[in-house]
Design an enzyme around this catalytic site. Structure first.
Site, PDB file in Angstrom:
ATOM      1  N   TYR A  88       0.873  -1.164   0.000  1.00  0.00           N
ATOM      2  CA  TYR A  88       0.000   0.000   0.000  1.00  0.00           C
ATOM      3  C   TYR A  88       0.911   1.216   0.000  1.00  0.00           C
ATOM      4  O   TYR A  88       1.731   1.343   0.901  1.00  0.00           O
ATOM      5  CB  TYR A  88      -0.925   0.043   1.211  1.00  0.00           C
ATOM      6  CG  TYR A  88      -1.973   1.112   1.019  1.00  0.00           C
ATOM      7  CD1 TYR A  88      -3.091   0.854   0.246  1.00  0.00           C
ATOM      8  CD2 TYR A  88      -1.811   2.375   1.552  1.00  0.00           C
ATOM      9  CE1 TYR A  88      -4.036   1.844   0.033  1.00  0.00           C
ATOM     10  CE2 TYR A  88      -2.749   3.355   1.336  1.00  0.00           C
ATOM     11  CZ  TYR A  88      -3.852   3.087   0.584  1.00  0.00           C
ATOM     12  OH  TYR A  88      -4.782   4.069   0.362  1.00  0.00           O
ATOM     13  N   HIS A 127      -5.161  -4.132  -8.589  1.00  0.00           N
ATOM     14  CA  HIS A 127      -5.801  -5.450  -8.695  1.00  0.00           C
ATOM     15  C   HIS A 127      -5.125  -6.232  -7.574  1.00  0.00           C
ATOM     16  O   HIS A 127      -3.915  -6.462  -7.629  1.00  0.00           O
ATOM     17  CB  HIS A 127      -5.522  -6.079 -10.053  1.00  0.00           C
ATOM     18  CG  HIS A 127      -6.104  -7.449 -10.212  1.00  0.00           C
ATOM     19  ND1 HIS A 127      -6.298  -8.009 -11.446  1.00  0.00           N
ATOM     20  CD2 HIS A 127      -6.523  -8.363  -9.330  1.00  0.00           C
ATOM     21  CE1 HIS A 127      -6.814  -9.217 -11.300  1.00  0.00           C
ATOM     22  NE2 HIS A 127      -6.945  -9.453 -10.017  1.00  0.00           N
ATOM     23  N   LEU A 128      -5.898  -6.595  -6.554  1.00  0.00           N
ATOM     24  CA  LEU A 128      -5.290  -7.167  -5.350  1.00  0.00           C
ATOM     25  C   LEU A 128      -4.366  -8.326  -5.693  1.00  0.00           C
ATOM     26  O   LEU A 128      -4.737  -9.230  -6.437  1.00  0.00           O
ATOM     27  CB  LEU A 128      -6.362  -7.631  -4.360  1.00  0.00           C
ATOM     28  CG  LEU A 128      -5.787  -8.020  -2.990  1.00  0.00           C
ATOM     29  CD1 LEU A 128      -5.295  -6.794  -2.241  1.00  0.00           C
ATOM     30  CD2 LEU A 128      -6.805  -8.771  -2.172  1.00  0.00           C
ATOM     31  N   HIS A 129      -3.168  -8.261  -5.154  1.00  0.00           N
ATOM     32  CA  HIS A 129      -2.172  -9.303  -5.343  1.00  0.00           C
ATOM     33  C   HIS A 129      -1.327  -9.398  -4.074  1.00  0.00           C
ATOM     34  O   HIS A 129      -1.197  -8.437  -3.321  1.00  0.00           O
ATOM     35  CB  HIS A 129      -1.305  -9.022  -6.574  1.00  0.00           C
ATOM     36  CG  HIS A 129      -0.627  -7.694  -6.562  1.00  0.00           C
ATOM     37  ND1 HIS A 129      -1.290  -6.506  -6.810  1.00  0.00           N
ATOM     38  CD2 HIS A 129       0.668  -7.354  -6.330  1.00  0.00           C
ATOM     39  CE1 HIS A 129      -0.451  -5.502  -6.740  1.00  0.00           C
ATOM     40  NE2 HIS A 129       0.758  -5.996  -6.444  1.00  0.00           N
ATOM     41  N   HIS A 147       2.425 -10.716  -2.487  1.00  0.00           N
ATOM     42  CA  HIS A 147       3.818 -11.029  -2.787  1.00  0.00           C
ATOM     43  C   HIS A 147       4.319 -12.124  -1.852  1.00  0.00           C
ATOM     44  O   HIS A 147       4.073 -12.072  -0.652  1.00  0.00           O
ATOM     45  CB  HIS A 147       4.693  -9.781  -2.603  1.00  0.00           C
ATOM     46  CG  HIS A 147       4.282  -8.643  -3.464  1.00  0.00           C
ATOM     47  ND1 HIS A 147       4.914  -8.341  -4.644  1.00  0.00           N
ATOM     48  CD2 HIS A 147       3.283  -7.731  -3.331  1.00  0.00           C
ATOM     49  CE1 HIS A 147       4.343  -7.284  -5.194  1.00  0.00           C
ATOM     50  NE2 HIS A 147       3.341  -6.901  -4.413  1.00  0.00           N
TER      51      HIS A 147
END
Length: 126
Positions: free
Chosen positions: A58, A64-66, A68
């Protein structure tokens, strides 16, 4: 080379753009990403979950939610405290407060030449 392992899990639901969109409704999804991601990585690469850093950005680089998944030994860009939010912490925060990320002030660093910084300055928000 496993020292710089860097994988990303993409969420199929396009309406979840960032950390700010997450609520307690998404806990099953997030728990699934955490569990299945760790299991797939240990199966494919032999790297246990205890040796992974699993986090969301953030501000994200794209909306597009991803999630790591990086080796702890790898100092991945954007894995520092100012930008990375550990998935386990995100899950705990949403379990405590369903709307945690709609209410919480989130600090993040911007480069001096970042267009978003200019917009904050123009709006008098800095």
């Amino acid at each position: 080379q496993l020292d710089d392992l860097y994988l990303i899990a993409l969420v199929h639901r396009r309406e979840i753009k960032s950390l700010r969109d997450l609520t307690a409704e998404h806990l099953p999804l997030l728990r699934n990403i955490l569990q299945e991601g760790k299991e797939a990585i240990v199966k494919r690469f032999g790297v246990p979950g205890s040796q992974l850093r699993i986090y969301l950005h953030y501000q994200p680089s794209y909306y597009h939610l991803h999630v790591h998944f990086t080796a702890l030994s790898y100092d991945a860009p954007g894995s520092s405290v100012e930008r990375a939010h550990l998935l386990a912490d995100v899950i705990d925060n949403l379990a405590m407060d369903a709307a945690y990320y709609q209410k919480r002030a989130l600090t993040f660093a911007l480069r001096a030449d970042d267009p978003l910084l200019k917009k904050f300055q123009e709006a008098g928000r800095l």
